[in-house]
Motif scaffolding. Sequence first.
Motif, PDB file in Angstrom:
ATOM      1  N   ASN A   1      -6.414 -10.715   8.915  1.00  0.00           N
ATOM      2  CA  ASN A   1      -7.072 -11.527   9.427  1.00  0.00           C
ATOM      3  C   ASN A   1      -5.899 -12.568  10.613  1.00  0.00           C
ATOM      4  O   ASN A   1      -6.229 -13.434  10.208  1.00  0.00           O
ATOM      5  CB  ASN A   1      -7.017 -11.837   8.117  1.00  0.00           C
ATOM      6  CG  ASN A   1      -8.194 -11.685   6.513  1.00  0.00           C
ATOM      7  OD1 ASN A   1      -8.949 -10.610   8.030  1.00  0.00           O
ATOM      8  ND2 ASN A   1      -8.167 -11.339   5.646  1.00  0.00           N
TER       9      ASN A   1
ATOM     10  N   ALA B   1       2.777  -2.730  12.395  1.00  0.00           N
ATOM     11  CA  ALA B   1       2.223  -1.774  12.463  1.00  0.00           C
ATOM     12  C   ALA B   1       0.349  -1.915  11.876  1.00  0.00           C
ATOM     13  O   ALA B   1       0.089  -2.240  10.931  1.00  0.00           O
ATOM     14  CB  ALA B   1       1.979  -0.156  12.149  1.00  0.00           C
TER      15      ALA B   1
ATOM     16  N   ARG C   1       0.686  -1.404   0.128  1.00  0.00           N
ATOM     17  CA  ARG C   1       0.326  -0.187   0.511  1.00  0.00           C
ATOM     18  C   ARG C   1       0.639   0.722   0.003  1.00  0.00           C
ATOM     19  O   ARG C   1       1.973   1.324   0.615  1.00  0.00           O
ATOM     20  CB  ARG C   1      -0.554  -0.260   1.544  1.00  0.00           C
ATOM     21  CG  ARG C   1      -1.892   0.984   1.398  1.00  0.00           C
ATOM     22  CD  ARG C   1      -2.898   0.502   2.444  1.00  0.00           C
ATOM     23  NE  ARG C   1      -2.414   1.049   3.514  1.00  0.00           N
ATOM     24  CZ  ARG C   1      -2.825   2.351   3.775  1.00  0.00           C
ATOM     25  NH1 ARG C   1      -3.121   3.231   3.103  1.00  0.00           N
ATOM     26  NH2 ARG C   1      -1.983   2.448   5.013  1.00  0.00           N
TER      27      ARG C   1
HETATM   28  C1  LIG Z   1      -7.220  -8.368   4.019  1.00  0.00           C
HETATM   29  C2  LIG Z   1      -6.725  -7.799   5.792  1.00  0.00           C
HETATM   30  C3  LIG Z   1      -7.429  -7.708   6.978  1.00  0.00           C
HETATM   31  C4  LIG Z   1      -7.314  -7.032   7.871  1.00  0.00           C
HETATM   32  N1  LIG Z   1      -6.930  -7.987   9.678  1.00  0.00           N
HETATM   33  C5  LIG Z   1      -7.249  -7.125   9.845  1.00  0.00           C
HETATM   34  C6  LIG Z   1      -5.878  -8.617  11.250  1.00  0.00           C
HETATM   35  O1  LIG Z   1      -6.647  -9.170  11.240  1.00  0.00           O
HETATM   36  N2  LIG Z   1      -5.714  -7.173  12.353  1.00  0.00           N
HETATM   37  C7  LIG Z   1      -6.302  -6.102  12.413  1.00  0.00           C
HETATM   38  O2  LIG Z   1      -5.489  -5.030  13.554  1.00  0.00           O
HETATM   39  N3  LIG Z   1      -6.229  -5.047  11.474  1.00  0.00           N
HETATM   40  C8  LIG Z   1      -6.888  -6.182  10.225  1.00  0.00           C
HETATM   41  N4  LIG Z   1      -6.289  -5.281   8.980  1.00  0.00           N
HETATM   42  C9  LIG Z   1      -6.031  -3.717   8.724  1.00  0.00           C
HETATM   43  C10 LIG Z   1      -4.821  -3.411   8.893  1.00  0.00           C
HETATM   44  O3  LIG Z   1      -4.295  -2.923  10.322  1.00  0.00           O
HETATM   45  C11 LIG Z   1      -4.306  -2.239   7.503  1.00  0.00           C
HETATM   46  O4  LIG Z   1      -5.134  -2.066   6.120  1.00  0.00           O
HETATM   47  C12 LIG Z   1      -3.313  -1.065   7.896  1.00  0.00           C
HETATM   48  O5  LIG Z   1      -3.528  -0.434   7.509  1.00  0.00           O
HETATM   49  C13 LIG Z   1      -1.909  -2.073   7.010  1.00  0.00           C
HETATM   50  O6  LIG Z   1      -0.962  -2.566   6.804  1.00  0.00           O
HETATM   51  P1  LIG Z   1      -0.415  -0.986   6.297  1.00  0.00           P
HETATM   52  O7  LIG Z   1      -0.525   0.623   6.022  1.00  0.00           O
HETATM   53  O8  LIG Z   1       1.116  -1.022   6.925  1.00  0.00           O
HETATM   54  O9  LIG Z   1      -0.693  -1.399   5.107  1.00  0.00           O
HETATM   55  C14 LIG Z   1      -6.618  -6.203   7.870  1.00  0.00           C
HETATM   56  C15 LIG Z   1      -6.760  -5.351   6.499  1.00  0.00           C
HETATM   57  C16 LIG Z   1      -6.914  -5.681   5.115  1.00  0.00           C
HETATM   58  C17 LIG Z   1      -6.497  -4.952   4.046  1.00  0.00           C
END
Ligand SMILES: Cc1cc2nc3c(=O)[nH]c(=O)nc-3n(C[C@H](O)[C@H](O)[C@H](O)COP(=O)(O)O)c2cc1C
Length: 187
Positions: A81, A114, A15
């Motif tokens: 997830n 994070a 991302r």
């Molecule tokens: C497919 C998917 C599953 C996610 N599952 C979780 C989860 O299990 N626990 C959580 O704290 N956040 C979850 N998130 C939210 C992420 O913490 C959030 O999208 C975060 O910004 C991802 O990291 P990034 O900013 O480095 O892309 C999920 C997001 C996505 C897209």
Amino acid sequence: MADRVRMLGFAGSLRKGSYNRALLRAAMEMVPEDAEIEVFELDGFPGFSEDLEDEPPQVVVDFKAKIRAADAILIATPEYNYSMPGVLKNAIDWASRPYGDNAWDGKPVGIMGASIGMLGTGRAQYHLRQSCVFVNMIPLNRPEVMVSFADEKIDTGGTITDEHTRDKVRELVEALVAWTRRLQTTA
Ligand SMILES: Cc1cc2nc3c(=O)[nH]c(=O)nc-3n(C[C@H](O)[C@H](O)[C@H](O)COP(=O)(O)O)c2cc1C
């Protein structure tokens, strides 16, 4: 012992505004003078297939060469997830193969993450540590850097606005350098 500790960092997120890529950038700013961090972007990896492992795509060849040239690995992982994202697991799988040509073998590794959730990637990090056992990466135990509610601590420009989070990233990088030097001495 190497004069400088060379770390290879990568994030398990593709991302653009990724909080985890922001952690890596912060780590690069805080790296001690006797160390450096190069970042590898995990885009462009095809899904792993054993049919391709003997003649892997160029991105995998490059990635494995960077891993081997590094003294240590620094991973910033989101939680998807309740586990590590597929792009991260896929990259770990590629670099561990073919059997007998595992690029991770014996590499010290620091782990941080994070997420916008309240457990700050703890579940993902423990799954990642489980994979470290089989590929024989040697994780630093502490500090654990699990950034919860990342949207409140990292702004939209990717700057860490929370002082405690910045301190933890700095602590991790410094501890990883010390961990790497300690393992080099006992090797
Ligand atoms: C497919 C998917 C599953 C996610 N599952 C979780 C989860 O299990 N626990 C959580 O704290 N956040 C979850 N998130 C939210 C992420 O913490 C959030 O999208 C975060 O910004 C991802 O990291 P990034 O900013 O480095 O892309 C999920 C997001 C996505 C897209």
